[in-house]
Design a protein around this motif. Structure first.
Motif, PDB file in Angstrom:
ATOM      1  N   LEU A  36      -6.837  17.084   2.594  1.00  0.00           N
ATOM      2  CA  LEU A  36      -6.614  15.901   3.412  1.00  0.00           C
ATOM      3  C   LEU A  36      -7.967  15.278   3.677  1.00  0.00           C
ATOM      4  CD1 LEU A  36      -3.836  16.889   5.939  1.00  0.00           C
ATOM      5  CD2 LEU A  36      -3.842  14.967   4.611  1.00  0.00           C
ATOM      6  N   ILE A  37      -8.932  16.022   4.010  1.00  0.00           N
ATOM      7  CA  ILE A  37     -10.339  15.522   4.305  1.00  0.00           C
ATOM      8  C   ILE A  37     -10.984  14.871   3.086  1.00  0.00           C
ATOM      9  CG2 ILE A  37     -12.637  16.325   5.050  1.00  0.00           C
ATOM     10  CD1 ILE A  37     -11.432  18.363   6.773  1.00  0.00           C
ATOM     11  N   THR A  38     -11.170  15.735   2.075  1.00  0.00           N
ATOM     12  CA  THR A  38     -11.713  14.948   0.876  1.00  0.00           C
ATOM     13  C   THR A  38     -11.345  13.844   0.438  1.00  0.00           C
ATOM     14  OG1 THR A  38     -12.818  15.486  -1.015  1.00  0.00           O
ATOM     15  CG2 THR A  38     -10.833  16.606  -0.841  1.00  0.00           C
ATOM     16  N   ARG A  39      -9.612  13.864   0.196  1.00  0.00           N
ATOM     17  CA  ARG A  39      -9.223  12.646  -0.386  1.00  0.00           C
ATOM     18  C   ARG A  39      -8.819  11.615   0.549  1.00  0.00           C
ATOM     19  NH1 ARG A  39      -9.774  13.120  -5.789  1.00  0.00           N
ATOM     20  NH2 ARG A  39      -7.393  12.454  -6.195  1.00  0.00           N
ATOM     21  N   GLY A  40      -8.744  11.974   1.777  1.00  0.00           N
ATOM     22  CA  GLY A  40      -8.653  10.948   2.699  1.00  0.00           C
ATOM     23  C   GLY A  40     -10.203  10.231   2.858  1.00  0.00           C
ATOM     24  N   PHE A  41     -11.283  10.641   2.865  1.00  0.00           N
ATOM     25  CA  PHE A  41     -12.508  10.147   2.938  1.00  0.00           C
ATOM     26  C   PHE A  41     -12.636   9.292   1.528  1.00  0.00           C
ATOM     27  CE2 PHE A  41     -17.182  10.173   1.905  1.00  0.00           C
ATOM     28  CZ  PHE A  41     -17.597   9.496   3.107  1.00  0.00           C
ATOM     29  N   ARG A  42     -12.510   9.759   0.495  1.00  0.00           N
ATOM     30  CA  ARG A  42     -12.538   9.070  -0.751  1.00  0.00           C
ATOM     31  C   ARG A  42     -11.768   7.764  -0.737  1.00  0.00           C
ATOM     32  NH1 ARG A  42     -11.527  11.096  -6.921  1.00  0.00           N
ATOM     33  NH2 ARG A  42     -11.595   8.985  -7.933  1.00  0.00           N
ATOM     34  N   PHE A  43     -10.362   8.054  -0.304  1.00  0.00           N
ATOM     35  CA  PHE A  43      -9.659   6.606  -0.605  1.00  0.00           C
ATOM     36  C   PHE A  43      -9.782   5.692   0.609  1.00  0.00           C
ATOM     37  CE2 PHE A  43      -6.643   9.745  -2.891  1.00  0.00           C
ATOM     38  CZ  PHE A  43      -7.153   9.630  -3.960  1.00  0.00           C
ATOM     39  N   PHE A  44     -10.046   6.456   1.890  1.00  0.00           N
ATOM     40  CA  PHE A  44     -10.586   5.379   2.919  1.00  0.00           C
ATOM     41  C   PHE A  44     -11.901   4.766   2.861  1.00  0.00           C
ATOM     42  CE2 PHE A  44      -6.907   7.450   5.019  1.00  0.00           C
ATOM     43  CZ  PHE A  44      -6.460   6.345   5.996  1.00  0.00           C
ATOM     44  N   LEU A  45     -12.658   5.295   1.991  1.00  0.00           N
ATOM     45  CA  LEU A  45     -13.891   4.671   1.665  1.00  0.00           C
ATOM     46  C   LEU A  45     -13.682   3.569   0.685  1.00  0.00           C
ATOM     47  CD1 LEU A  45     -17.270   4.577   1.911  1.00  0.00           C
ATOM     48  CD2 LEU A  45     -17.158   6.070   0.001  1.00  0.00           C
ATOM     49  N   ILE A  46     -13.034   3.671  -0.147  1.00  0.00           N
ATOM     50  CA  ILE A  46     -12.513   2.717  -1.237  1.00  0.00           C
ATOM     51  C   ILE A  46     -12.051   1.493  -0.375  1.00  0.00           C
ATOM     52  CG2 ILE A  46     -11.068   2.201  -3.331  1.00  0.00           C
ATOM     53  CD1 ILE A  46     -11.750   4.897  -4.270  1.00  0.00           C
ATOM     54  N   GLU A  67      -5.487  -6.908   3.859  1.00  0.00           N
ATOM     55  CA  GLU A  67      -5.154  -6.744   5.263  1.00  0.00           C
ATOM     56  C   GLU A  67      -4.557  -5.224   5.449  1.00  0.00           C
ATOM     57  OE1 GLU A  67      -1.647  -8.372   3.076  1.00  0.00           O
ATOM     58  OE2 GLU A  67      -3.679  -8.823   3.099  1.00  0.00           O
ATOM     59  N   ARG A  68      -3.779  -4.988   4.292  1.00  0.00           N
ATOM     60  CA  ARG A  68      -3.160  -3.374   4.386  1.00  0.00           C
ATOM     61  C   ARG A  68      -3.946  -2.491   3.900  1.00  0.00           C
ATOM     62  NH1 ARG A  68       2.085  -3.852   1.762  1.00  0.00           N
ATOM     63  NH2 ARG A  68       2.507  -2.001   2.767  1.00  0.00           N
ATOM     64  N   ALA A  69      -5.445  -2.502   3.837  1.00  0.00           N
ATOM     65  CA  ALA A  69      -6.145  -1.700   2.787  1.00  0.00           C
ATOM     66  C   ALA A  69      -6.155  -0.179   3.487  1.00  0.00           C
ATOM     67  CB  ALA A  69      -7.659  -2.064   2.888  1.00  0.00           C
ATOM     68  N   TYR A  70      -5.997   0.151   4.709  1.00  0.00           N
ATOM     69  CA  TYR A  70      -6.016   1.166   5.315  1.00  0.00           C
ATOM     70  C   TYR A  70      -4.725   2.009   5.286  1.00  0.00           C
ATOM     71  CZ  TYR A  70     -10.615  -0.261   6.864  1.00  0.00           C
ATOM     72  OH  TYR A  70     -11.858  -0.804   6.983  1.00  0.00           O
ATOM     73  N   TRP A  71      -3.782   1.294   5.367  1.00  0.00           N
ATOM     74  CA  TRP A  71      -2.173   1.614   5.221  1.00  0.00           C
ATOM     75  C   TRP A  71      -2.179   2.181   3.696  1.00  0.00           C
ATOM     76  CZ3 TRP A  71       1.781   3.977   6.833  1.00  0.00           C
ATOM     77  CH2 TRP A  71       3.074   4.073   6.063  1.00  0.00           C
ATOM     78  N   ILE A  72      -2.461   1.309   2.740  1.00  0.00           N
ATOM     79  CA  ILE A  72      -2.669   1.783   1.488  1.00  0.00           C
ATOM     80  C   ILE A  72      -3.567   3.015   1.296  1.00  0.00           C
ATOM     81  CG2 ILE A  72      -3.261   1.024  -0.881  1.00  0.00           C
ATOM     82  CD1 ILE A  72      -2.666  -1.796   0.174  1.00  0.00           C
ATOM     83  N   ALA A  73      -4.406   3.201   1.559  1.00  0.00           N
ATOM     84  CA  ALA A  73      -5.443   4.519   1.744  1.00  0.00           C
ATOM     85  C   ALA A  73      -4.833   5.817   2.134  1.00  0.00           C
ATOM     86  CB  ALA A  73      -6.762   4.177   2.271  1.00  0.00           C
ATOM     87  N   PHE A  74      -3.992   5.272   3.353  1.00  0.00           N
ATOM     88  CA  PHE A  74      -3.277   6.278   3.886  1.00  0.00           C
ATOM     89  C   PHE A  74      -2.251   6.790   3.057  1.00  0.00           C
ATOM     90  CE2 PHE A  74       0.559   7.584   6.346  1.00  0.00           C
ATOM     91  CZ  PHE A  74       0.111   8.919   7.096  1.00  0.00           C
ATOM     92  N   VAL A  75      -1.390   5.864   2.385  1.00  0.00           N
ATOM     93  CA  VAL A  75      -0.402   6.384   1.420  1.00  0.00           C
ATOM     94  C   VAL A  75      -0.963   7.137   0.096  1.00  0.00           C
ATOM     95  CG1 VAL A  75       1.387   5.351   0.005  1.00  0.00           C
ATOM     96  CG2 VAL A  75       1.094   4.755   2.438  1.00  0.00           C
ATOM     97  N   CYS A  76      -2.128   6.524  -0.404  1.00  0.00           N
ATOM     98  CA  CYS A  76      -2.672   7.072  -1.399  1.00  0.00           C
ATOM     99  C   CYS A  76      -2.998   8.826  -1.081  1.00  0.00           C
ATOM    100  CB  CYS A  76      -3.831   6.443  -2.023  1.00  0.00           C
ATOM    101  SG  CYS A  76      -4.404   6.816  -3.510  1.00  0.00           S
ATOM    102  N   THR A  77      -3.646   8.735   0.047  1.00  0.00           N
ATOM    103  CA  THR A  77      -4.031  10.105   0.521  1.00  0.00           C
ATOM    104  C   THR A  77      -2.931  11.169   0.602  1.00  0.00           C
ATOM    105  OG1 THR A  77      -5.966   9.246   1.664  1.00  0.00           O
ATOM    106  CG2 THR A  77      -5.279  11.291   2.557  1.00  0.00           C
ATOM    107  N   VAL A  78      -2.071  10.825   1.424  1.00  0.00           N
ATOM    108  CA  VAL A  78      -0.688  11.645   1.728  1.00  0.00           C
ATOM    109  C   VAL A  78      -0.154  12.054   0.367  1.00  0.00           C
ATOM    110  CG1 VAL A  78       1.722  11.807   2.483  1.00  0.00           C
ATOM    111  CG2 VAL A  78      -0.219  10.983   4.079  1.00  0.00           C
ATOM    112  N   ALA A  79      -0.003  11.202  -0.553  1.00  0.00           N
ATOM    113  CA  ALA A  79       0.778  11.337  -1.931  1.00  0.00           C
ATOM    114  C   ALA A  79      -0.455  12.268  -2.730  1.00  0.00           C
ATOM    115  CB  ALA A  79       0.695   9.860  -2.596  1.00  0.00           C
ATOM    116  N   SER A  80      -1.524  11.944  -2.527  1.00  0.00           N
ATOM    117  CA  SER A  80      -2.523  12.874  -3.249  1.00  0.00           C
ATOM    118  C   SER A  80      -2.449  14.350  -2.986  1.00  0.00           C
ATOM    119  CB  SER A  80      -3.936  12.271  -3.247  1.00  0.00           C
ATOM    120  OG  SER A  80      -4.883  13.205  -3.885  1.00  0.00           O
ATOM    121  N   VAL A  81      -2.467  14.583  -1.579  1.00  0.00           N
ATOM    122  CA  VAL A  81      -2.171  15.864  -0.797  1.00  0.00           C
ATOM    123  C   VAL A  81      -0.933  16.596  -1.290  1.00  0.00           C
ATOM    124  CG1 VAL A  81      -2.454  17.175   1.081  1.00  0.00           C
ATOM    125  CG2 VAL A  81      -3.778  15.170   0.576  1.00  0.00           C
TER     126      VAL A  81
END
Length: 183
Positions: free
Chosen positions: A142-152, A50-64
């Motif tokens: 932001l684009i590439t990591r966000g796409f990857r993590f949000f797709l997952i 239920e928090r998948a997109y929030w988790i992807a957002f956090v993962c993206t920001v941390a990765s960038v």
């Protein structure tokens, strides 16, 4: 070995600091750590769909943010930390070809390599070494990591149960094969 790693990540996924731990792995992987964030991202999302997109957002920001550190290592610390990482990953012979690639296709390199399972730290450090345009580097990251993590996150939110069953079944098969090999 795989079962222990899987069990560890499952325990971590249900811990109250799971998202923070995943963020730490994502940050570190983008600058110096060898394990991709997907290893932690997948079980954390599976445990909290239920928090998948929030988790992807956090993962993206941390990765960038980790990527920015990688860029700084390449740009300012090439002779010390950067050279150590280049030697650690045996990239000495590949730097010339990488420079040519960056000169011709820098943005495409960042976008494509950011989607693949190759360590993102190689892209971030190389971007700093070759003084790639920093604001563009951050935007492309932001684009590439966000796409990857949000797709997952999307795939796991939508198909999480069969994916989890597949991972567990495959883990049992790998473990059985490993045990037979050890006998």
């Amino acid at each position: 070995m795989f079962r222990k790693l899987y069990d560890w990540t499952l325990r971590l996924a249900h811990h109250r600091h799971a998202v923070r731990s995943m963020a730490a792995v994502s940050f570190a992987e983008s600058s110096f750590f060898p394990i991709p964030p997907d290893v932690v991202l997948v079980p954390v999302v599976l445990a909290n769909r239920e928090r998948a997109y929030w988790i992807a957002f956090v993962c993206t920001v941390a990765s960038v943010l980790g990527g920015i550190l990688g860029y700084v290592i390449g740009y300012f610390l090439l002779e010390t930390v950067g050279q150590w990482l280049i030697n650690l990953y045996h990239l000495q012979d590949k730097m010339g070809a990488l420079k040519e690639m960056y000169d011709q296709y820098g943005a495409a390199v960042i976008l494509v390599k950011g989607l693949t399972p190759i360590p993102f730290k190689l892209v971030t450090i190389a971007s700093g070494v070759f003084a790639f345009n920093f604001p563009l580097f951050v935007l492309l990251s932001l684009i590439t990591r966000g796409f990857r993590f949000f797709l997952i996150a999307f795939l796991l939110k939508r198909y999480g149960e069969p994916v989890q069953e597949f991972i567990e079944r495959r883990g049992r098969q790998l473990r059985a094969r490993y045990l037979r090999h050890c006998q």
